[in-house]
Write a protein that holds these residues in place. Structure first.
Motif, PDB file in Angstrom:
ATOM      1  N   GLN A 347      16.197  11.108  20.422  1.00  0.00           N
ATOM      2  CA  GLN A 347      17.487  10.485  19.599  1.00  0.00           C
ATOM      3  C   GLN A 347      17.023   9.130  19.254  1.00  0.00           C
ATOM      4  O   GLN A 347      16.515   8.344  19.614  1.00  0.00           O
ATOM      5  CB  GLN A 347      18.454  10.359  20.880  1.00  0.00           C
ATOM      6  CG  GLN A 347      19.090  11.727  21.224  1.00  0.00           C
ATOM      7  CD  GLN A 347      20.241  11.487  22.153  1.00  0.00           C
ATOM      8  OE1 GLN A 347      20.797  10.364  22.503  1.00  0.00           O
ATOM      9  NE2 GLN A 347      20.560  12.762  22.775  1.00  0.00           N
ATOM     10  N   PRO A 348      17.804   8.895  17.669  1.00  0.00           N
ATOM     11  CA  PRO A 348      17.656   7.541  17.156  1.00  0.00           C
ATOM     12  C   PRO A 348      18.364   6.373  18.047  1.00  0.00           C
ATOM     13  O   PRO A 348      19.189   6.772  18.705  1.00  0.00           O
ATOM     14  CB  PRO A 348      17.869   7.707  15.829  1.00  0.00           C
ATOM     15  CG  PRO A 348      18.977   8.986  16.003  1.00  0.00           C
ATOM     16  CD  PRO A 348      18.433   9.600  17.044  1.00  0.00           C
ATOM     17  N   VAL A 349      17.940   5.125  17.773  1.00  0.00           N
ATOM     18  CA  VAL A 349      18.785   4.150  18.213  1.00  0.00           C
ATOM     19  C   VAL A 349      19.771   3.449  17.116  1.00  0.00           C
ATOM     20  O   VAL A 349      19.405   3.682  15.921  1.00  0.00           O
ATOM     21  CB  VAL A 349      17.750   3.118  19.072  1.00  0.00           C
ATOM     22  CG1 VAL A 349      17.181   3.558  20.026  1.00  0.00           C
ATOM     23  CG2 VAL A 349      16.900   2.446  17.813  1.00  0.00           C
ATOM     24  N   THR A 350      20.917   2.928  17.106  1.00  0.00           N
ATOM     25  CA  THR A 350      21.668   2.283  16.447  1.00  0.00           C
ATOM     26  C   THR A 350      21.158   0.940  16.072  1.00  0.00           C
ATOM     27  O   THR A 350      20.721   0.203  16.977  1.00  0.00           O
ATOM     28  CB  THR A 350      22.960   2.133  16.969  1.00  0.00           C
ATOM     29  OG1 THR A 350      23.513   3.370  17.037  1.00  0.00           O
ATOM     30  CG2 THR A 350      23.893   1.386  15.852  1.00  0.00           C
ATOM     31  N   THR A 351      20.700   0.761  14.802  1.00  0.00           N
ATOM     32  CA  THR A 351      19.886  -0.424  14.390  1.00  0.00           C
ATOM     33  C   THR A 351      20.837  -1.401  13.661  1.00  0.00           C
ATOM     34  O   THR A 351      21.429  -0.739  12.458  1.00  0.00           O
ATOM     35  CB  THR A 351      18.638   0.088  13.573  1.00  0.00           C
ATOM     36  OG1 THR A 351      17.975   0.877  14.530  1.00  0.00           O
ATOM     37  CG2 THR A 351      17.709  -1.296  13.245  1.00  0.00           C
ATOM     38  N   GLN A 352      20.598  -2.770  13.720  1.00  0.00           N
ATOM     39  CA  GLN A 352      21.424  -3.674  12.868  1.00  0.00           C
ATOM     40  C   GLN A 352      20.689  -4.993  12.756  1.00  0.00           C
ATOM     41  O   GLN A 352      20.059  -5.484  13.605  1.00  0.00           O
ATOM     42  CB  GLN A 352      22.707  -4.075  13.720  1.00  0.00           C
ATOM     43  CG  GLN A 352      23.617  -5.008  13.088  1.00  0.00           C
ATOM     44  CD  GLN A 352      24.150  -4.427  11.736  1.00  0.00           C
ATOM     45  OE1 GLN A 352      25.421  -3.652  11.771  1.00  0.00           O
ATOM     46  NE2 GLN A 352      23.746  -4.961  10.434  1.00  0.00           N
ATOM     47  N   LEU A 353      20.675  -5.283  11.248  1.00  0.00           N
ATOM     48  CA  LEU A 353      19.871  -6.438  10.898  1.00  0.00           C
ATOM     49  C   LEU A 353      21.278  -7.679  11.227  1.00  0.00           C
ATOM     50  O   LEU A 353      22.038  -7.337  10.583  1.00  0.00           O
ATOM     51  CB  LEU A 353      19.386  -6.577   9.613  1.00  0.00           C
ATOM     52  CG  LEU A 353      18.780  -7.735   9.334  1.00  0.00           C
ATOM     53  CD1 LEU A 353      17.418  -7.974   9.912  1.00  0.00           C
ATOM     54  CD2 LEU A 353      18.537  -7.757   7.458  1.00  0.00           C
TER      55      LEU A 353
END
Length: 383
Positions: A347-353
């Protein structure tokens, strides 16, 4: 880690992600690995908080002048992804003398049309990257067990030149994460050539972990400090300054000059995941939160005094740090690529810059959150 003062501690622990409008006046390049199938997604965060995406493994349609390629791949990126190197594989021409003429193009992310750049290369020579400024196409050719790197100026009718050679005596190539690595052409054996571009040399690393470097036009050799110790790690700033680690200590390398730094400044520092500021003024590293109730931390080290400052950023949804990068235009800003705790490799992870203001300790989200597999922000890829 302790804060420098109780006032700073109160400010930083209570700071979170601001709800203000995104602020980003420069390009930042983040990457993510495809799950199981290889390849890299490259995301360029722009000045308005938007995100433009390219992929070095998925073919797409692109017009090279009047010719249309239905099998175009990304083979490299300039610093911060301000330009990409597009490779129209189905436009290749095999010549009678054994050479090949490639049709390449340089353009922005999601470009629909590029001016064709046709270069003639040796049979085993492939484009792997763009120079940091995007003015040269960099190729790699296996020769006598080693490799020859060449630079092809993007200007027409300009002759290529040898950028550097990697001798077979150094052994195989290793892995390096100082800067985005150019991708080889799809369909060619996946031999990666990890490169990082310094202010006076090019860096790479051997499979044994030895850091090697070459002056422009020279030959790669182990990077040696003035005391004779060999480098086994380094971090590169966006303007090409290097922080080098050897078995004997730490060195700042700027324009060919080594400056020794006290070991005590790096006690407890996670060097491998750190980031060096432009000019080599400071070093920072992130500490991912082990649980939702513990803040994610960013620690900065002043490389003129050794003074430290710790920033505590509590966000239960984004406890992990996938990379840091200093701003080039604003020394008081640090970019963080944060993500959610991985639940499963499937499963992907939630990514935020985010952009961290180093004076106030406030982090501001840039763009929207994105699902990614293995996200990464490279320290040297800001422009």
């Amino acid at each position: 880690m302790k804060l420098l003062s109780a006032v700073a501690a109160l400010l930083l622990v209570t700071s979170g992600v601001a709800q203000a409008a995104p602020v980003c006046d420069e390009h930042v390049l983040g990457t993510a690995e495809h799950y199981e199938v290889g390849g890299t997604t490259l995301r360029v965060y722009g000045s308005d908080g938007s995100v433009a995406v390219e992929d070095n493994r998925v073919p797409r349609n692109l017009r090279f002048g009047t010719a249309v390629s239905t099998s175009t791949f990304v083979s490299g990126a300039s610093r911060a992804g301000s330009r990409f190197l597009f490779d129209g594989l189905d436009l290749d021409v095999d010549n009678a003398d054994g050479t090949r003429t490639l049709t390449l193009g340089i353009g922005s992310a999601q470009a629909k049309w590029v001016a064709p750049l046709r270069i003639t290369v040796h049979a085993a020579e492939v484009p792997i990257d763009l120079s940091p400024a995007g003015t040269e196409i960099i190729t790699m050719e296996p020769v006598d067990g080693g490799y020859v790197l060449r630079g092809y100026p993007a200007l027409p009718f300009t002759r290529p030149h040898v950028l550097a050679t990697y001798p077979a005596a150094l052994g195989g190539l290793g892995f390096m994460s100082a800067q985005y690595e150019g991708a080889l052409r799809f369909g060619v054996s996946d031999i990666r050539f990890p490169l990082a571009y310094g202010d006076d040399r090019i860096y790479s690393v051997t499979e044994s972990g030895t850091v090697v470097s070459a002056a422009r036009g020279g030959q790669f050799a182990p990077l040696q400090a003035p005391d004779g110790s060999i480098a086994d790690g380094f971090q590169l700033s966006a303007d090409g300054v290097a922080l080098v680690h050897t078995f004997a200590g730490y060195w700042l390398l700027k324009h060919g000059q080594f400056k020794a730094l006290p070991d005590a400044w790096f006690t407890g520092v996670d060097f491998a995941s750190g980031v060096l500021s432009p000019g080599g003024r400071s070093f920072a590293f992130g500490i991912s939160a082990p649980s939702p109730t513990v803040p994610t931390q960013v620690v900065t080290v002043d490389l003129s005094s050794g003074a430290r400052r710790t920033y505590s950023l509590l966000d239960v949804s984004l406890p992990s740090v996938a990379g840091l990068a200093y701003s080039v235009r604003q020394p008081g800003r640090l970019y963080l690529l944060r993500h959610s705790h991985p639940i499963s490799i499937h499963q992907p992870v939630t990514t935020q810059l985010e952009s961290l203001d180093l004076s106030s300790g406030v982090a501001t989200a840039i763009g929207s959150a994105i699902p990614e597999f293995a996200p990464r922000l490279f320290p040297a890829d800001v422009a």
